[in-house]
Design an enzyme around this catalytic site. Structure first.
Site, short mmCIF file in Angstrom:
data_model
loop_
_atom_site.label_atom_id
_atom_site.label_comp_id
_atom_site.label_asym_id
_atom_site.label_seq_id
_atom_site.Cartn_x
_atom_site.Cartn_y
_atom_site.Cartn_z
N ARG A 1 9.31 64.75 -47.87
CA ARG A 1 8.91 64.71 -49.18
C ARG A 1 10.35 64.88 -50.06
O ARG A 1 10.62 64.36 -51.21
CB ARG A 1 7.69 65.55 -49.79
N GLN B 1 18.51 53.14 -82.77
CA GLN B 1 18.29 54.36 -82.32
C GLN B 1 17.13 54.49 -81.33
O GLN B 1 16.87 55.39 -80.29
CB GLN B 1 18.17 55.48 -83.52
N GLU C 1 -4.91 56.92 -41.30
CA GLU C 1 -5.98 55.79 -40.69
C GLU C 1 -6.72 55.26 -41.91
O GLU C 1 -6.58 55.85 -42.99
CB GLU C 1 -6.57 56.55 -39.70
N GLU D 1 3.61 59.66 -48.41
CA GLU D 1 3.87 60.92 -47.94
C GLU D 1 3.37 61.88 -48.75
O GLU D 1 3.79 63.16 -49.09
CB GLU D 1 5.63 61.08 -47.82
N GLY E 1 13.37 43.55 -71.98
CA GLY E 1 12.41 42.44 -72.76
C GLY E 1 11.75 41.37 -71.76
O GLY E 1 11.51 41.72 -70.59
N GLY E 2 11.53 40.35 -72.41
CA GLY E 2 10.87 39.19 -71.53
C GLY E 2 11.81 39.16 -70.07
O GLY E 2 10.99 38.67 -69.23
N LEU F 1 0.52 58.88 -39.01
CA LEU F 1 -0.70 59.49 -39.18
C LEU F 1 -1.77 59.11 -39.85
O LEU F 1 -2.93 59.32 -39.50
CB LEU F 1 -0.16 60.86 -40.25
N GLN G 1 11.01 47.38 -69.95
CA GLN G 1 10.82 47.11 -71.38
C GLN G 1 12.09 46.82 -72.15
O GLN G 1 12.11 46.12 -73.03
CB GLN G 1 10.13 48.62 -72.07
N1 COS Z 1 3.63 73.28 -42.51
C1 COS Z 1 3.16 73.94 -41.38
N2 COS Z 1 1.76 73.95 -41.15
C2 COS Z 1 1.06 73.73 -42.47
C3 COS Z 1 1.71 73.12 -43.45
C4 COS Z 1 2.93 73.01 -43.62
N3 COS Z 1 3.29 72.29 -44.67
N4 COS Z 1 0.51 72.84 -44.32
C5 COS Z 1 -0.71 73.19 -43.60
N5 COS Z 1 -0.39 73.79 -42.18
C6 COS Z 1 -1.40 74.28 -41.31
C7 COS Z 1 -2.19 75.21 -42.14
O1 COS Z 1 -1.48 76.40 -41.95
C8 COS Z 1 -3.33 75.46 -41.18
O2 COS Z 1 -3.26 75.89 -40.08
P1 COS Z 1 -3.87 77.34 -39.64
O3 COS Z 1 -5.30 77.26 -40.02
O4 COS Z 1 -3.47 77.74 -38.23
O5 COS Z 1 -3.60 78.45 -40.87
C9 COS Z 1 -3.53 73.82 -40.79
O6 COS Z 1 -2.37 73.20 -41.00
C10 COS Z 1 -4.48 73.14 -41.93
O7 COS Z 1 -4.24 73.15 -43.15
P2 COS Z 1 -5.06 73.07 -44.23
O8 COS Z 1 -6.20 73.99 -44.14
O9 COS Z 1 -4.30 73.27 -45.70
O10 COS Z 1 -5.16 71.48 -44.34
P3 COS Z 1 -6.18 70.55 -45.06
O11 COS Z 1 -7.10 69.69 -44.40
O12 COS Z 1 -6.65 71.43 -46.38
O13 COS Z 1 -5.03 69.53 -45.77
C11 COS Z 1 -3.16 68.65 -47.09
C12 COS Z 1 -4.02 69.88 -46.56
C13 COS Z 1 -4.25 68.12 -48.37
C14 COS Z 1 -2.05 69.24 -47.79
C15 COS Z 1 -2.79 67.66 -46.11
O14 COS Z 1 -3.82 66.91 -45.62
C16 COS Z 1 -1.83 66.57 -46.62
O15 COS Z 1 -0.78 66.82 -46.81
N6 COS Z 1 -2.42 65.55 -46.87
C17 COS Z 1 -1.75 64.22 -47.30
C18 COS Z 1 -1.20 63.41 -45.93
C19 COS Z 1 0.05 62.89 -46.32
O16 COS Z 1 1.07 63.13 -46.62
N7 COS Z 1 0.13 61.52 -45.74
C20 COS Z 1 1.01 60.67 -45.89
C21 COS Z 1 1.35 60.20 -44.50
S1 COS Z 1 2.93 59.54 -44.30
S2 COS Z 1 3.01 58.27 -45.35
#
Ligand code: COS
Length: 377
Positions: free
Chosen positions: A237, A273, A122, A357, A333-334, A120, A330
């Site tokens: 998560r 303690q 970038e 995540e 210690g060392g 996901l 902690q």
């Molecule tokens: N399950 C299903 N759909 C979801 C959802 C979920 N948990 N969360 C959001 N959606 C849907 C929303 O319902 C919305 O759809 P509709 O417009 O049809 O209602 C769409 O996705 C967009 O959602 P939203 O407007 O909340 O998106 P944002 O851009 O505000 O982003 C966050 C929301 C910040 C929560 C999201 O970008 C996020 O989780 N970011 C972190 C990314 C992450 O975890 N990266 C790690 C990658 S793996 S290491």
């Protein structure tokens, strides 16, 4: 724990102590992932436990998966994360793939012969996931992918990649999910990250350069990619929380055992303690985190996925892992700061759990949005 869970965890404890633990210091030092360990976890039936039996899974629950990941993480966060992300990829396929795609990709993943990766992030879109720029242009018979993915867990060692890419210009709704196989022309691996922790699990850049993906590899429908990713993260998560609990528990175990042995001022460290209070707090936080993770998993298993609780579990458990591993250093210690003892590795491994995540700041956004929904309707 029920009888099945006790049996499972007992055999896993033996496995991790005999087959994972002995390599951890050396492999952490050399950033070396052993595919044979992952394959063996697969032979034990642990690399796709929540998947249906017809695709080679064990049809177990997220509660079971959480206990399994907690146990693996006591020896290695890296292998636990590899199992966790690969299982998340399988859960995406199980929920969104068509029958042909499931039959083609799931058995090799559930059996642990292959690893799955989730793609996901970038360079410019980490927390703001919907801002991703990798494009998937529709052409005859498929799509052409162009772009770069960053910080991909299991990059290079995975064979099956779920890649989120943009099929139209508009925000979250313009994102689609694709299955991309390692070895596809135009798909290559960029730099391998040099990290503070999680050293055994490779994190790598992925490069798509005019990479043709047949249309059979589109998951679900065009425009559904963001929902695919978000709903997968709701489960991911919980499992990251479970890994954090395992790591924190191990750090607590090491701290208590060391404090019982080590003497200063003619008494065991444990008898001071000040340190007892510290360890009581550590134990309390570990147990609270475990209960939160299990509750989030149980809700999910009961068919009422609780987005708020999944984010709470991830945030609480990973903050606990950071605090408890730091306190374990902690108490040592060392020597705790040296590679003589494993607690310095635990502290390094804990940090990124607060970031992956969804950072713990993003979890607060998710929790707050759910609160608003609850109170405003
Ligand atoms: N399950 C299903 N759909 C979801 C959802 C979920 N948990 N969360 C959001 N959606 C849907 C929303 O319902 C919305 O759809 P509709 O417009 O049809 O209602 C769409 O996705 C967009 O959602 P939203 O407007 O909340 O998106 P944002 O851009 O505000 O982003 C966050 C929301 C910040 C929560 C999201 O970008 C996020 O989780 N970011 C972190 C990314 C992450 O975890 N990266 C790690 C990658 S793996 S290491």
């Amino acid at each position: 724990m029920n009888e099945l869970q006790k049996e499972l965890i007992n055999s896993l404890t033996k496995f991790r102590l005999n087959k994972i633990e002995p390599f951890m210091e050396e492999d952490d030092h050399n950033s070396n992932f052993r595919m044979e360990i992952f394959n063996q976890l697969g032979e034990m039936g642990l690399t796709g436990v929540t998947l249906p039996e017809e695709y080679g899974g064990a049809n177990l629950s997220y509660e079971d998966l959480s206990l399994i990941l907690e146990e693996i993480a006591k020896s290695s966060v890296s292998y636990a994360v590899t199992v966790s992300v690969s299982t998340m990829v399988q859960s995406i396929l199980n929920s969104f793939a068509n029958e042909q795609q499931k039959e083609k990709y799931l058995p090799a993943l559930t059996s642990g012969q292959k690893i799955g990766a989730f793609c996901l992030s970038e360079s410019h879109s980490g927390s703001d996931a919907a801002a991703l720029k990798t494009t998937a242009k529709k052409v005859d018979g498929g799509y052409i992918l162009n772009g770069t993915k960053m910080w991909i867990s299991s990059g290079g060692i995975a064979e099956t990649y779920i890649v989120m890419a943009r099929t139209s210009a508009t925000g979250a709704k313009g994102i689609s999910a694709f299955i991309v196989e390692k070895g596809t022309e135009g798909f290559s691996f960029g730099k391998k990250e040099k990290k503070m922790g999680w050293k055994v699990s490779p994190t790598r850049e992925l490069v798509f350069d005019n990479c043709f993906i047949p249309e059979q590899n589109l998951l679900s429908q065009e425009g559904e990619g963001f929902k695919v990713a978000m709903s997968a993260l709701d489960r991911g998560r919980i499992t990251i929380g479970a890994i954090a609990v395992g790591l924190a528990q191990r750090a607590l175990d090491e701290a208590v055992l060391y404090s019982l042995e080590r003497k200063q001022f003619n008494q065991a460290l444990f008898d001071f303690q000040g340190l007892q209070w510290m360890m009581a707090d550590m134990a309390c936080e570990v147990e609270a985190s475990r209960l939160l993770v299990l509750k989030a998993a149980q809700d999910f298993d009961a068919g009422k996925p609780n987005i708020k609780l999944a984010s709470m579990a991830k945030m609480k458990a990973t903050d606990t892992a950071m605090k408890v591993t730091t306190d374990a250093v902690q108490i040592h210690g060392g020597v705790g700061y040296t590679q003589e003892y494993p607690v310095e590795r635990f502290m390094r491994d804990a940090k990124v759990l607060q970031i992956v995540e969804g950072t713990n700041q993003i979890q607060k956004i998710v929790i707050a949005r759910q609160l608003k929904k609850e109170y405003q309707g």
